[in-house]
Scaffold this motif. Structure first.
Motif, PDB file in Angstrom:
ATOM      1  N   LEU A 172       0.836  -1.201   0.000  1.00  0.00           N
ATOM      2  CA  LEU A 172       0.000   0.000   0.000  1.00  0.00           C
ATOM      3  C   LEU A 172       0.865   1.244   0.000  1.00  0.00           C
ATOM      4  CD1 LEU A 172      -2.242  -1.266   2.885  1.00  0.00           C
ATOM      5  CD2 LEU A 172      -2.969  -1.058   0.523  1.00  0.00           C
ATOM      6  N   LEU A 173       0.532   2.175  -0.849  1.00  0.00           N
ATOM      7  CA  LEU A 173       1.145   3.502  -0.857  1.00  0.00           C
ATOM      8  C   LEU A 173       0.000   4.492  -0.761  1.00  0.00           C
ATOM      9  CD1 LEU A 173       3.687   2.892  -3.736  1.00  0.00           C
ATOM     10  CD2 LEU A 173       4.271   3.324  -1.344  1.00  0.00           C
ATOM     11  N   ARG A 174      -0.075   5.208   0.375  1.00  0.00           N
ATOM     12  CA  ARG A 174      -1.160   6.170   0.602  1.00  0.00           C
ATOM     13  C   ARG A 174      -0.577   7.444   1.194  1.00  0.00           C
ATOM     14  NH1 ARG A 174      -4.083   2.085   4.519  1.00  0.00           N
ATOM     15  NH2 ARG A 174      -1.914   1.949   5.061  1.00  0.00           N
ATOM     16  N   ARG A 175      -1.230   8.538   0.935  1.00  0.00           N
ATOM     17  CA  ARG A 175      -0.779   9.800   1.515  1.00  0.00           C
ATOM     18  C   ARG A 175      -1.280   9.892   2.949  1.00  0.00           C
ATOM     19  NH1 ARG A 175       2.218  13.086  -0.688  1.00  0.00           N
ATOM     20  NH2 ARG A 175       1.459  12.625  -2.764  1.00  0.00           N
TER      21      ARG A 175
ATOM     22  N   LYS B 299       3.107  13.096   3.810  1.00  0.00           N
ATOM     23  CA  LYS B 299       4.041  12.230   3.090  1.00  0.00           C
ATOM     24  C   LYS B 299       3.332  10.954   2.643  1.00  0.00           C
ATOM     25  CE  LYS B 299       8.075  14.018   5.489  1.00  0.00           C
ATOM     26  NZ  LYS B 299       7.397  15.060   6.249  1.00  0.00           N
ATOM     27  N   VAL B 300       3.926  10.270   1.686  1.00  0.00           N
ATOM     28  CA  VAL B 300       3.401   8.980   1.258  1.00  0.00           C
ATOM     29  C   VAL B 300       3.804   7.947   2.310  1.00  0.00           C
ATOM     30  CG1 VAL B 300       3.500   7.184  -0.513  1.00  0.00           C
ATOM     31  CG2 VAL B 300       3.464   9.596  -1.179  1.00  0.00           C
ATOM     32  N   ASP B 301       2.862   7.107   2.694  1.00  0.00           N
ATOM     33  CA  ASP B 301       3.058   6.083   3.705  1.00  0.00           C
ATOM     34  C   ASP B 301       3.106   4.719   3.022  1.00  0.00           C
ATOM     35  OD1 ASP B 301       2.812   5.372   6.734  1.00  0.00           O
ATOM     36  OD2 ASP B 301       1.333   4.100   5.742  1.00  0.00           O
ATOM     37  N   LEU B 302       4.137   3.935   3.306  1.00  0.00           N
ATOM     38  CA  LEU B 302       4.274   2.583   2.761  1.00  0.00           C
ATOM     39  C   LEU B 302       3.771   1.585   3.793  1.00  0.00           C
ATOM     40  CD1 LEU B 302       5.428   0.453   0.727  1.00  0.00           C
ATOM     41  CD2 LEU B 302       7.578   0.616   2.021  1.00  0.00           C
ATOM     42  N   GLY B 303       2.895   0.697   3.354  1.00  0.00           N
ATOM     43  CA  GLY B 303       2.429  -0.401   4.186  1.00  0.00           C
ATOM     44  C   GLY B 303       2.498  -1.691   3.395  1.00  0.00           C
TER      45      GLY B 303
END
Length: 177
Positions: free
Chosen positions: A82-85, A97-101
């Motif tokens: 997942l890449l979400r702001r 920032k973009v958050d990596l999950g």
């Protein structure tokens, strides 16, 4: 968390040496149920959801939003990246920032798929949103996740307490444009 703005979606499938990252499809529903119902997967995420609840509430095509990649091995879903702001976050350093999950089924653990898939997703992000820094948060008790974060180039910004556990916030600086 919000989406990635004007990023074209669904993205073309991303192929790595062993994996394909792609938008979710109806055939992935059972994999999503298994992923979200797994106690092992959710050890550091506050616990799994009941399988019956997931079967009842999950849409026919789950996980269809910009930045949500199904990770497939030999055509079968083994995880999700997942890449979400981070529009809202418990830590000010992460906001905007973009958050990596990432979540992977236990049978996929220990083979390097997480690093391979996350690296490919981050490379994609660098191509569609150049210059974006990325954050990642995980429990400090999740040693595998901390190792993966370091392998991907994240460095510690801070530690904090949330959800009754110590958390780690890492930052991957913006790639050179």
């Amino acid at each position: 968390m919000t989406d990635l703005g004007s990023v074209p979606w669904p993205a073309a499938p991303i192929r790595t040496e062993r994996l394909v990252l792609r938008a979710a499809e109806a055939r992935d529903r059972a994999g999503f149920v298994e992923l979200y119902a797994s106690q092992e997967v959710h050890t550091y995420l506050g616990g799994a959801r009941p399988r019956e609840e997931l079967e009842r509430e999950m849409p026919a095509v789950p996980g269809r939003w910009p930045g949500s990649f199904v990770v497939a091995l030999d055509g079968a879903m083994i995880g999700q990246v997942l890449l979400r702001r981070a529009a809202e976050h418990s830590r000010p350093a992460a906001v905007g920032k973009v958050d990596l999950g990432y979540l992977f089924l236990p049978r996929a653990w220990g083979h390097g798929y997480g690093a391979e898939a996350c690296r490919a997703a981050l490379d994609w992000l660098d191509g569609v949103l150049p210059g974006e820094p990325v954050v990642l948060a995980t429990q400090t008790a999740n040693i595998r996740s901390l190792r993966l974060a370091a392998e991907l180039g994240f460095t510690e910004v801070e530690r904090f307490r949330a959800w009754e556990a110590e958390q780690w916030l890492g930052l991957r600086p913006a790639a050179s444009v």
